[in-house]
Structure formats: structure tokens, C-alpha cells
Design a protein around this motif. Structure first.
Motif, PDB file in Angstrom:
ATOM      1  N   LEU A 162       9.930   5.531  -1.653  1.00  0.00           N
ATOM      2  CA  LEU A 162       9.742   4.464  -2.701  1.00  0.00           C
ATOM      3  C   LEU A 162      10.767   2.872  -2.556  1.00  0.00           C
ATOM      4  O   LEU A 162      10.787   2.120  -1.776  1.00  0.00           O
ATOM      5  CB  LEU A 162       9.241   4.487  -4.455  1.00  0.00           C
ATOM      6  CG  LEU A 162       8.535   4.761  -4.238  1.00  0.00           C
ATOM      7  CD1 LEU A 162       9.226   4.907  -6.291  1.00  0.00           C
ATOM      8  CD2 LEU A 162       8.042   3.869  -5.456  1.00  0.00           C
ATOM      9  N   LEU A 163      12.069   3.693  -2.106  1.00  0.00           N
ATOM     10  CA  LEU A 163      13.118   2.252  -1.338  1.00  0.00           C
ATOM     11  C   LEU A 163      12.234   2.243  -0.103  1.00  0.00           C
ATOM     12  O   LEU A 163      13.371   0.816   0.039  1.00  0.00           O
ATOM     13  CB  LEU A 163      14.380   3.396  -1.478  1.00  0.00           C
ATOM     14  CG  LEU A 163      15.571   2.618  -1.106  1.00  0.00           C
ATOM     15  CD1 LEU A 163      15.823   1.092  -2.722  1.00  0.00           C
ATOM     16  CD2 LEU A 163      16.564   2.924  -1.422  1.00  0.00           C
ATOM     17  N   GLY A 164      12.043   2.749   0.672  1.00  0.00           N
ATOM     18  CA  GLY A 164      11.734   2.360   1.939  1.00  0.00           C
ATOM     19  C   GLY A 164      10.748   1.592   2.496  1.00  0.00           C
ATOM     20  O   GLY A 164      10.671  -0.081   2.508  1.00  0.00           O
ATOM     21  N   LEU A 224       0.515  -0.998  -0.186  1.00  0.00           N
ATOM     22  CA  LEU A 224       0.155   0.044  -0.547  1.00  0.00           C
ATOM     23  C   LEU A 224       0.864   1.271   0.045  1.00  0.00           C
ATOM     24  O   LEU A 224       0.482   2.112  -0.600  1.00  0.00           O
ATOM     25  CB  LEU A 224      -1.025   0.031   1.333  1.00  0.00           C
ATOM     26  CG  LEU A 224      -2.217   1.379   1.188  1.00  0.00           C
ATOM     27  CD1 LEU A 224      -3.169   1.989   0.091  1.00  0.00           C
ATOM     28  CD2 LEU A 224      -2.935   1.070   3.124  1.00  0.00           C
ATOM     29  N   GLY A 225       1.620   1.213   0.969  1.00  0.00           N
ATOM     30  CA  GLY A 225       3.013   2.346   0.929  1.00  0.00           C
ATOM     31  C   GLY A 225       3.451   2.859  -0.866  1.00  0.00           C
ATOM     32  O   GLY A 225       3.703   3.794  -1.094  1.00  0.00           O
ATOM     33  N   PHE A 226       3.717   1.656  -1.332  1.00  0.00           N
ATOM     34  CA  PHE A 226       4.815   1.548  -2.104  1.00  0.00           C
ATOM     35  C   PHE A 226       3.631   2.055  -3.586  1.00  0.00           C
ATOM     36  O   PHE A 226       4.051   2.969  -4.192  1.00  0.00           O
ATOM     37  CB  PHE A 226       5.289  -0.062  -3.417  1.00  0.00           C
ATOM     38  CG  PHE A 226       5.725   0.389  -3.897  1.00  0.00           C
ATOM     39  CD1 PHE A 226       7.064   0.079  -4.015  1.00  0.00           C
ATOM     40  CD2 PHE A 226       5.240   0.388  -5.258  1.00  0.00           C
ATOM     41  CE1 PHE A 226       8.109   0.410  -5.123  1.00  0.00           C
ATOM     42  CE2 PHE A 226       6.528   0.335  -6.195  1.00  0.00           C
ATOM     43  CZ  PHE A 226       7.150   0.065  -6.366  1.00  0.00           C
ATOM     44  N   ALA A 227       2.780   1.875  -3.419  1.00  0.00           N
ATOM     45  CA  ALA A 227       1.352   1.548  -4.629  1.00  0.00           C
ATOM     46  C   ALA A 227       1.328   3.727  -3.970  1.00  0.00           C
ATOM     47  O   ALA A 227       0.983   4.635  -5.555  1.00  0.00           O
ATOM     48  CB  ALA A 227       0.156   1.680  -4.312  1.00  0.00           C
ATOM     49  N   ALA A 262       9.957  -0.798  -0.653  1.00  0.00           N
ATOM     50  CA  ALA A 262      10.802  -1.646  -1.727  1.00  0.00           C
ATOM     51  C   ALA A 262      11.100  -2.990  -0.563  1.00  0.00           C
ATOM     52  O   ALA A 262      10.494  -3.637  -0.358  1.00  0.00           O
ATOM     53  CB  ALA A 262      10.942  -1.262  -2.458  1.00  0.00           C
ATOM     54  N   ALA A 263      12.024  -1.819   1.069  1.00  0.00           N
ATOM     55  CA  ALA A 263      12.618  -2.607   1.462  1.00  0.00           C
ATOM     56  C   ALA A 263      11.350  -3.666   2.741  1.00  0.00           C
ATOM     57  O   ALA A 263      11.500  -4.979   2.479  1.00  0.00           O
ATOM     58  CB  ALA A 263      13.386  -1.835   1.892  1.00  0.00           C
ATOM     59  N   ALA A 264      10.607  -2.937   2.714  1.00  0.00           N
ATOM     60  CA  ALA A 264       9.689  -4.092   3.495  1.00  0.00           C
ATOM     61  C   ALA A 264       8.502  -4.879   3.392  1.00  0.00           C
ATOM     62  O   ALA A 264       8.894  -5.772   3.971  1.00  0.00           O
ATOM     63  CB  ALA A 264       8.075  -2.382   4.382  1.00  0.00           C
ATOM     64  N   ILE A 265       8.541  -4.932   1.831  1.00  0.00           N
ATOM     65  CA  ILE A 265       7.606  -5.883   0.613  1.00  0.00           C
ATOM     66  C   ILE A 265       9.493  -7.016   0.122  1.00  0.00           C
ATOM     67  O   ILE A 265       8.496  -8.104   0.805  1.00  0.00           O
ATOM     68  CB  ILE A 265       7.660  -5.287  -0.805  1.00  0.00           C
ATOM     69  CG1 ILE A 265       6.459  -4.489  -0.570  1.00  0.00           C
ATOM     70  CG2 ILE A 265       6.802  -6.524  -1.644  1.00  0.00           C
ATOM     71  CD1 ILE A 265       5.747  -3.129  -2.057  1.00  0.00           C
ATOM     72  N   VAL A 266      10.294  -6.277   0.584  1.00  0.00           N
ATOM     73  CA  VAL A 266      11.364  -7.478   0.450  1.00  0.00           C
ATOM     74  C   VAL A 266      11.157  -8.477   1.389  1.00  0.00           C
ATOM     75  O   VAL A 266      12.007  -9.678   1.534  1.00  0.00           O
ATOM     76  CB  VAL A 266      12.628  -6.590   0.133  1.00  0.00           C
ATOM     77  CG1 VAL A 266      13.960  -8.163   0.294  1.00  0.00           C
ATOM     78  CG2 VAL A 266      11.925  -6.251  -1.285  1.00  0.00           C
TER      79      VAL A 266
END
Length: 279
Positions: free
Chosen positions: A132-134, A99-102, A136-140
Motif C-alpha cells: 500500500l505504501l509503495g 489501481l494497485g492501491f485499490a 501510494a508513493a507512485a500516486i504521490v
């Protein structure tokens, strides 16, 4: 930011909390930029002859210090979790991180449609890219935990995101503290300023007792002494000096003392020597 912070606490994910802290730095930076425009419009008064510009510098300093405390807390918790891994809700991390990435992707697209030559828009775009990088880090972190069950990935990535906050926070503290300490603007070379005035204005024999500082991030103030020839038209020298300072260095607020004899101020004799190249 609030959703990531609440979700991070519920899912026990340090990566989400760290990303929320990073979003806080960006929100604070953009809020300060917006407040600067608002505050700068307030007129000066008898008690604040320079207006309210210094208030935003003080707010930036306090904000930067607070961010460093947040980073210290995240780092402490991350090291503790590396030593004693704690189970986290990877599914919640994945949904909230996505959700944050979107949201960040949407904001990035909106900013890209703005004025690309505007410095505020460019700075905002860079902040959103780091967000966006942060996210993405949570998703990873969530995906690694779901696939492998390796819990240390969460605190490791939280340390990585915290590094982004450290860079921003240190920059905020350093720049604001420099202004609060009445430091000379980093972009200004006082030696070059002196040489330029002495070379471009023939009537000036020597420039000394130069002091420069900033009221806010962009407004530079200057005081100086100028030793001139006895036959010089002092009014014209003053006019030419102010015009050159504005045109060459962007300094429009200058107080200049014209002298025809050697400076008698004690501070003049104590000035560090500046190498001058007279042409």
C-alpha cells in the motif's frame, strides 16, 4: 505486479517499476511460505534422510540475491534520472498506481478477516501494508508531476520504495545463508542449554561437544555429549534429557552420547569455555 511493471515501462516511470519489484518480494515470500507447507509433506527417502526442507532455504537465498540485483538496477537508473531527468506519463502512473492501491486495499481487508493469531496471516498483512505504501508513493509521484512538473520526484520515490525491498532482501539472504552454513539457531543460547541440563538433571556432571543447526526455518537438530555419574541409570538420563530438551527448548531431534569418563574426542578439548553456574 505485472500491470505495474508493464505500465511503468510504457509510462517510463521508475516509481511504478520499483513498486512492482516490491510486490515481487511479497509474492515470492508468500509463495515460499505456501511451498513450505507443500514440500514439508513429502517424506524423507534413502538419499534425503531429512526430506526436502532445505530446498526452500536454498530457494530463499537465491530469491534474496536476485532481489538485491533488482534493487541495484533500480538505484542505478534512479541516480541516472536524477542527473538527467526523463519525461514520464504522469496520467498513466496515476491510474495504474490507483489501481494497485485499490487491489492492495482489497487484499488487506480480506486478510483482516482471517485468523489474526496465525503468523502467516500476520506476515501477509504486513507485506500488503508495505505494498500500500509503495502504491501510494507512485500516486504521490504522479500528482506532484501533474501539479508542478517536477520530474525528479519519480526517481526519488523509486529509491524510497527500493529501500523497502533492500530490507526484505537482506533479511532473506542473511537468514537463509545462516541456515545453509549450518549456523546455530539465533534464538538458542547454548550456554543456557548446557546450564539447564546440568542443573535440572542431577546425574549429569558436564555437557559438552554441543552442536545445533537447522534443517529448515523451524526444525532444530542437536548433537551433544553428557558426562554422567558412574552409578547413574543411563537410559533414564537419556530419557530425561530428551524430555527436557523438547519441553524447554522445543528440540525434538537430538542425538546424545552418554559418557562415564572424560571425553576423548579432539573436538571436546578445543571447545570454547562456557561459563557455568551450578546450582
Amino acid at each position: 505486479m505485472l500491470v505495474e511493471f508493464a505500465g511503468g515501462l510504457l509510462a517510463r516511470s521508475l516509481a511504478l517499476v520499483a513498486d512492482a519489484g516490491h510486490m515481487l518480494t511479497d509474492a515470492a515470500a508468500l509463495a515460499l511460505a505456501w511451498a513450505a507447507v507443500r514440500i514439508a509433506t513429502r517424506p524423507a527417502d534413502a538419499k534425503r534422510s531429512f526430506g526436502y526442507q532445505r530446498l526452500r532455504v536454498l530457494a530463499t537465498f537465491v530469491n534474496g540475491c536476485a532481489l538485491l540485483f533488482i534493487v541495484a538496477w533500480i538505484a542505478f537508473e534512479a541516480i541516472a534520472r536524477l542527473l538527467n531527468p526523463v519525461p514520464v506519463n504522469a496520467s498513466a502512473i496515476l491510474w495504474i498506481g490507483t489501481l494497485g492501491f485499490a487491489v492492495n486495499l482489497l487484499v488487506f481487508a480480506m486478510l483482516r478477516r482471517g485468523d489474526s493469531h496465525d503468523m502467516n496471516v500476520s506476515a501477509a498483512t504486513m507485506h500488503v501494508l508495505s505494498d500500500l505504501l509503495g502504491s501510494a508513493a507512485a500516486i504521490v509521484a504522479a500528482l506532484v508531476i501533474l501539479w508542478t512538473g517536477w520530474m525528479p520526484i519519480d526517481p526519488l520515490l523509486s529509491l524510497f520504495v527500493s529501500a523497502l525491498i533492500v530490507k526484505t532482501a537482506i533479511s532473506l539472504v542473511r537468514r537463509s545463508a545462516h541456515i545453509l552454513m549450518e549456523g546455530s539457531p539465533e534464538w538458542l543460547d547454548q550456554g543456557e542449554l548446557r546450564r539447564t541440563l546440568e542443573q535440572k538433571i542431577p546425574a549429569i556432571r558436564d555437557v559438552h561437544h554441543v552442536h545445533t543447526w537447522s534443517v529448515g526455518p523451524h526444525e532444530t537438530l542437536l548433537t551433544m555429549h553428557a558426562l554422567v555419574n558412574g552409578s547413574a541409570d543411563q537410559a533414564m538420563v537419556l530419557k530425561d534429557t530428551k524430555a527436557l530438551l523438547a519441553e524447554r527448548f522445543g528440540i525434538t531431534h537430538a542425538t546424545i552420547q552418554i559418557e562415564v569418563e572424560d571425553c576423548v574426542d579432539k573436538d571436546c578439548a578445543e571447545e570454547p569455555p562456557i561459563k557455568r553456574a551450578r546450582g
